[in-house]
Every structure is written in structure tokens, then in C-alpha cells.
Write a protein that holds these residues in place. Structure first.
Motif, PDB file in Angstrom:
ATOM      1  N   TYR B 201       0.828  -1.226  -0.055  1.00 12.41           N
ATOM      2  CA  TYR B 201       0.180  -0.023   0.159  1.00 12.41           C
ATOM      3  C   TYR B 201       0.906   1.260  -0.138  1.00 12.41           C
ATOM      4  N   LEU B 202       1.867   1.297   1.015  1.00 11.90           N
ATOM      5  CA  LEU B 202       2.499   2.620   1.133  1.00 11.90           C
ATOM      6  C   LEU B 202       3.225   3.083  -0.201  1.00 11.90           C
ATOM      7  N   LEU B 205       1.341   4.473  -3.113  1.00 11.04           N
ATOM      8  CA  LEU B 205       0.522   5.463  -2.759  1.00 11.04           C
ATOM      9  C   LEU B 205       1.689   6.709  -2.753  1.00 11.04           C
ATOM     10  N   LEU B 206       2.935   6.405  -2.404  1.00 14.10           N
ATOM     11  CA  LEU B 206       3.953   7.247  -2.727  1.00 14.10           C
ATOM     12  C   LEU B 206       4.301   8.053  -4.038  1.00 14.10           C
TER      13      LEU B 206
END
Lengths: 298, 269
Positions: B201-202, B205-206
Motif C-alpha cells: 500500500y505505502l 501510494l507515494l
């Protein structure tokens, strides 16, 4: 002829390095370089373009460790680790013991036990966000409670811990199941003949035999939990724009994210990252020491 | 029989959150909002939530992005890791121990610790909003190198020497003999990598900020946070179910292979 053998020799001596090249190029670029850069920059004052202004010594560390919010995030993270890691390993292990014996329906419940491994953090987060919703969530409807689980400072961290345990169980189960099935039946059989049963069989025979798997999971789960941030970022950041209700769900890495990505306070972010790494390493080393005498590699 | 029954009931309890999500996805908004407990939809065949997902969001695009990211990076990871493991298990050379120590050392640096700096590197390389940027950090995994080396080591060196006598080059040995005979561990590494990257996810997302490059995992949370009021939670659950299907399918397809004891060798348990 001579040139050919020289060329061949040269190739032979560099060949093993050639196979390593892609791995090390990536390893340096995306593991060692960022790690080193973060560590170096944490000792300098940088501006918002991440350009070095001046040497800061340990000033960034003193500042970040003096930040109440950061200390709170360390506390939350430790609670998170101390609860999620053992509980999800024990539950996974219990399920693996239950599923060890092969039956006609094995593949059905093995799939169900391991299912959470296949589901992403964001889908898990969406499901539990709804389940924990105060008005339409199933948790309150089921228990007749009226708690705003994810926004009440008293329950938010516990709710996130619960979600994380559910998410971890499948992974731990699948590894422990193959560990259990990999045990030699002869050893189990002879232990049974010697009269080992129940708890005794479990603690003296089974656990030592799967201890390498347990250790592997322990290290992996600790490393993951020490650097966790996903559920905080998905479930409480959009509502509170920082680490949840009164900072109760802020983790070390969500703090770093808040400082380094959302804000541009790199001095705090870089120092906090190093602190997070050191704490994760200490936790892993600690579990290694505790586990060392018990692990059986034969 | 009772034993199997207990096992299955335990399983159903474990997957209740998934059943819950599926049930909600088939409920109209007013039924979801009622204060009474409705676990199962009161009438079957309500598909409005799925219509919303497929007609008003770019769900197929998001899933394609996830598939590209997880699929390609897992293939690359298997190749990179197996080549390194091949070098570590079948050759003797200077610095081998130190280099292997670097691989093991990288395993104790959790990936999320590196996220911020890697984001800057990726931005400086101009890879924001590109597939390469989304994938590049997943190309390497110290633990995969470690696991593969562990498997290759149990493979006799004399076999490689025998192959050499038959005129087989090292690379040919890797390609034609070593890899095909280690399909179980390759499958394990590939599946675990695929599931892990698909779920991440992270990082996506970035490094993505346009709708067209969003992965399914990032998009589903945005559906809820920004547009939830328009679509309703029923649609969010429908989207969650839709993006859950492929990863669960892949997982179930290979699950027997994974459980079939291959991991026992992988972690030497």
C-alpha cells in the motif's frame, strides 16, 4: 589459442560476480544507499530541499526524542509488537496443529485458515472500518455496544491491533503447517511409544522441531510490526490528519511519514527513522538471544 | 467426521470478515444503514453496488496497474535472486563470505524504514507515476536470495561438475538443470512475492499521484475517503470484493503447492 584460454580464464574468474551484479546493484541502490544516506543526514540540519545546512551532531535526535508525540509513537509501536506478534503466532500455531492431520476436507479449511494472507492491508482496512463503524458496523450491532472503535482514544489502538492479528494469522498458519508436516513421523511415533502425550509432546518434541520456522516467523513479524504504519495511515490519518485520536495509533513509521512526506520536517523524519531502525534491530536481537538455545536445526 | 466439522466451523469464523464484506456488497444503502443486524442481504440479486464500481470508477485500470506491478516485479525478483543464489552456492571466489553477509545484513533493514529515502531516489530518477518506479524497489529481496541459496545448497555440486564434463556451461546448467529442478522453491518465492507486492500500500501510494497510475489497493481506500459519500459503503465493499477476487484466486490455485511441503525446505523446519 593462448588468447582464448586467457579470455576463458578471465571469464571464469569474473563469472560468479556477474551473476551477483543485478542483485548487488539493486541492493546498494535501494537498501544500503538509502540507509546510509538517512543515517548521515540525520546528523545534519537540512532544509526543505534536503540540502545540508550545517552539522548538527545529535541535536536532531535530542529534539525528536524530546517530542512527546514521538515518545508516544514508540510506546504505541512497542505495545503493538508485544501483542500482535505472540498472539498471531500462537493462533497460527494452534490452527496448524488443528489442520496437521490430513482429512478429506483438509484443502477446504486450509484455504480458509490461510485466506487472510491473500488479502491486502487496504481491503482488510476497508472491511474492518465498516465493521467497526459506530452506527452501521456489525461489531456494535452484534454486541449492542455504542463505541466508536477507531476514533475513540481508548479503543483505537486495540482495534488496530485486532485487525493486524487477523491479517497475520494466515501467513503464520501456512508456514507453521508446512513446518509441522515436514516433521518426521518416525520421531513423533517413537515419542508416542515412549509415552509422550499432550502438552509434553507439544513442548518437548513438536515445538523444538518447528523452532526454525517459529524463529523465522518471529523475526519477520517483529520486523514488520516494528515498522508498521499501514492501518494507522489508512484508518486514522484521513480522519485525524496525524496519528489517530490523541496520537493513540501513531506508530514510529507513521510519525516518520507525517514528518517526512506530509510535512517537510526532514530533520525529525531522518532521526526518527534511525531511532525506529535501531529499536527494530534491538527487538530482533533480543528475540534471537531468547530463542537461541531453543532452536533446533537438525 | 466431528473433527472435520470443527475444523470447518473454525475456518468459517476466521473468514467471517470476508463473508461480511461480500454480504454488504449485495445490500442496498438503506439496508446497510439500518440499526438492526442484517448479516445476510434480505433479497438476493441486488447488483447496484457493482454497477457503480464498474461504471463510475476505473477499477479495471487500477487492477491492471496492480497486476503489472506485482507480476513483473515478482518475475524480476525470481531471476535476480536465483542468479545471486546460484553464484553463492556453486562457486568459490574471493569476497564471497563478505558479499553474502551484505545480503543477510540487508534482511535486517525493514523495507518501510527505507521508504522515505527511496521515494527521493525514485523521484530524482524521474520515475514518479511510472510502472518502473512502482516496481523497482520490489526487484530485490535479501530473504529470497537466502531461501534460494538454502535450496540450491542441498543440490550436489558434483552434479554441476558432471554437467560440465558433458560440455554444459555454467549458465546453461543454471537455466536447463538448476532452475527446472527447483520449481517448488521458485513457485514459493514467486507467489509470496506476488501476494506481497499486490498487497502493498505505502509504496504505490507515494510514487503515484495520478488516477491512471493508482493501484487497486490505493484506489479502494480513496474511494472511501474522498468519494464515499457519493458511492456509499456498499460500493466500497463491492470494490473491495472485486479486487480481492484475483489475489484469492491466485492464492487458492497455488495454495496446495505452497502447503505441499515446499516451504519446509525453504525455512529448513
Amino acid at each position: 589459442m593462448k588468447g582464448k584460454t586467457f579470455g576463458k580464464k578471465l571469464f571464469q574468474s569474473v563469472e560468479p560476480y556477474l551473476y551477483l551484479f543485478p542483485a548487488f546493484l539493486l541492493l546498494i541502490m535501494f537498501a544500503y544507499y538509502p540507509f546510509a544516506k538517512n543515517t548521515v543526514l540525520s546528523f545534519f540540519t537540512v532544509n526543505k530541499f534536503r540540502e545540508i545546512r550545517e552539522f548538527a551532531g545529535i541535536a536532531n535526535y535530542i529534539k525528536v526524542l524530546g517530542d512527546e508525540k514521538f515518545i508516544q509513537s514508540i510506546g504505541n509501536t512497542l505495545v503493538f509488537v508485544v501483542v500482535t506478534v505472540p498472539v498471531s503466532i500462537v493462533v497460527g500455531f494452534g490452527l496448524a496443529l488443528l489442520a496437521r492431520k490430513r482429512t478429506r476436507t483438509s484443502s477446504l479449511y486450509e484455504a480458509m485458515y490461510s485466506m487472510s494472507m491473500a488479502i491486502s492491508v487496504s481491503v482488510v482496512a476497508m472491511i474492518f472500518q465498516l465493521a467497526f463503524n459506530p452506527s452501521m458496523g456489525i461489531v456494535n450491532k452484534l454486541f449492542g455496544t455504542n463505541v466508536s472503535w477507531l476514533t475513540d482514544p481508548k479503543t483505537a489502538l486495540a482495534a488496530i491491533i485486532f485487525i493486524q492479528i487477523w491479517a497475520n494469522v494466515g501467513y503464520n498458519f501456512i508456514f507453521l503447517l508446512s513446518g509441522l508436516r515436514g516433521m518426521s513421523e518416525d520421531v513423533l511415533e517413537s515419542a508416542r511409544i515412549d509415552g509422550a502425550t499432550g502438552i509434553h509432546l507439544l513442548t518437548r518434541i513438536i515445538i523444538p522441531m518447528v523452532s526454525p520456522t517459529l524463529l523465522f516467523l518471529l523475526m519477520k513479524d517483529i520486523a514488520y510490526a516494528m515498522t508498521t504504519s499501514s492501518f494507522t495511515l489508512i484508518l486514522t490519518y484521513p480522519v485525524f490528519h496525524n496519528g489517530g485520536p490523541n496520537g493513540t495509533t501513531e506508530t514510529i513509521m507513521s510519525y516518520v511519514y507525517g514528518k517526512g512526506i506530509v510535512g517537510t520536517n526532514y530533520n525529525a523524519a531522518f532521526a526518527a527513522t534511525t531511532v525506529g531502525f535501531v529499536l527494530a534491530a534491538v527487538m530482533m536481537a533480543l528475540s534471537l538471544v531468547l530463542e537461541k538455545r531453543k532452536v533446533n536445526y537438525d | 467426521m466431528l473433527y472435520q466439522f470443527i475444523c470447518i466451523v473454525t475456518g468459517v469464523i476466521l473468514i467471517l470478515p470476508i463473508i461480511y464484506a461480500i454480504n454488504i456488497s449485495f445490500m442496498p444503502q438503506d439496508e446497510i444503514l439500518t440499526t438492526n443486524l442484517h448479516f445476510f442481504p434480505s433479497k438476493a440479486g441486488y447488483l447496484e453496488n457493482y454497477k457503480i464500481v464498474f461504471m463510475h470508477t476505473r477499477i479495471l485500470r487500477f487492477m491492471w496497474n496492480s497486476l503489472v506491478m506485482a507480476g513483473i516485479s515478482s518475475i524480476v525478483r525470481v531471476i535476480v535472486a536465483s542468479l545471486a543464489a546460484f553464484s553463492f552456492s556453486f562457486f568459490e571466489y574471493r569476497g564471497k563470505k563478505a558479499l553474502f553477509a551484505l545480503v543477510v545484513g540487508s534482511m535486517i533493514i525493514p523495507a518501510d524504514v527505507l521508504v522515505v529515502q527511496n521515494y527521493f531516489t525514485t523521484a530524482e530518477l524521474g520515475l514518479i507515476n511510472t510502472y518502473l518506479g512502482m516496481m523497482v524497489v520490489f526487484f530485490i529481496s535479501g530473504i529470497n536470495i537466502f531461501v534460494m541459496r538454502q535450496n540450491f545448497l542441498s543440490y550436489s555440486i558434483s552434479l554441476k561438475e558432471a554437467a560440465q564434463v558433458d560440455g554444459c556451461t555454467n549458465f546453461k546448467f543454471y537455466r536447463k538443470i538448476l532452475m527446472p529442478s527447483n520449481i517448488p522453491v521458485i513457485t514459493t518465492v514467486f507467489i509470496s512475492s506476488f501476494v506481497g507486492t499486490w498487497n502493498t500500500y505505502l509504496w504505490p501510494l507515494l510514487v503515484t499521484n495520478t488516477d491512471a497510475m493508482r493501484t487497486a489497493q490505493v484506489a479502494v481506500t480513496m474511494l472511501n475517503n474522498n468519494e464515499g459519500s457519493n458511492y456509499g459503503v456498499g460500493a466500497v465493499m463491492a470494490a473491495a470484493v472485486v479486487i480481492l477476487v484475483p489475489s484469492v484466486a491466485v492464492f487458492l490455485l497455488f495454495q496446495r503447492k505452497i502447503v505441499g511441503g515446499v516451504m519446509a525446505g525453504a525455512v529448513k523446519g
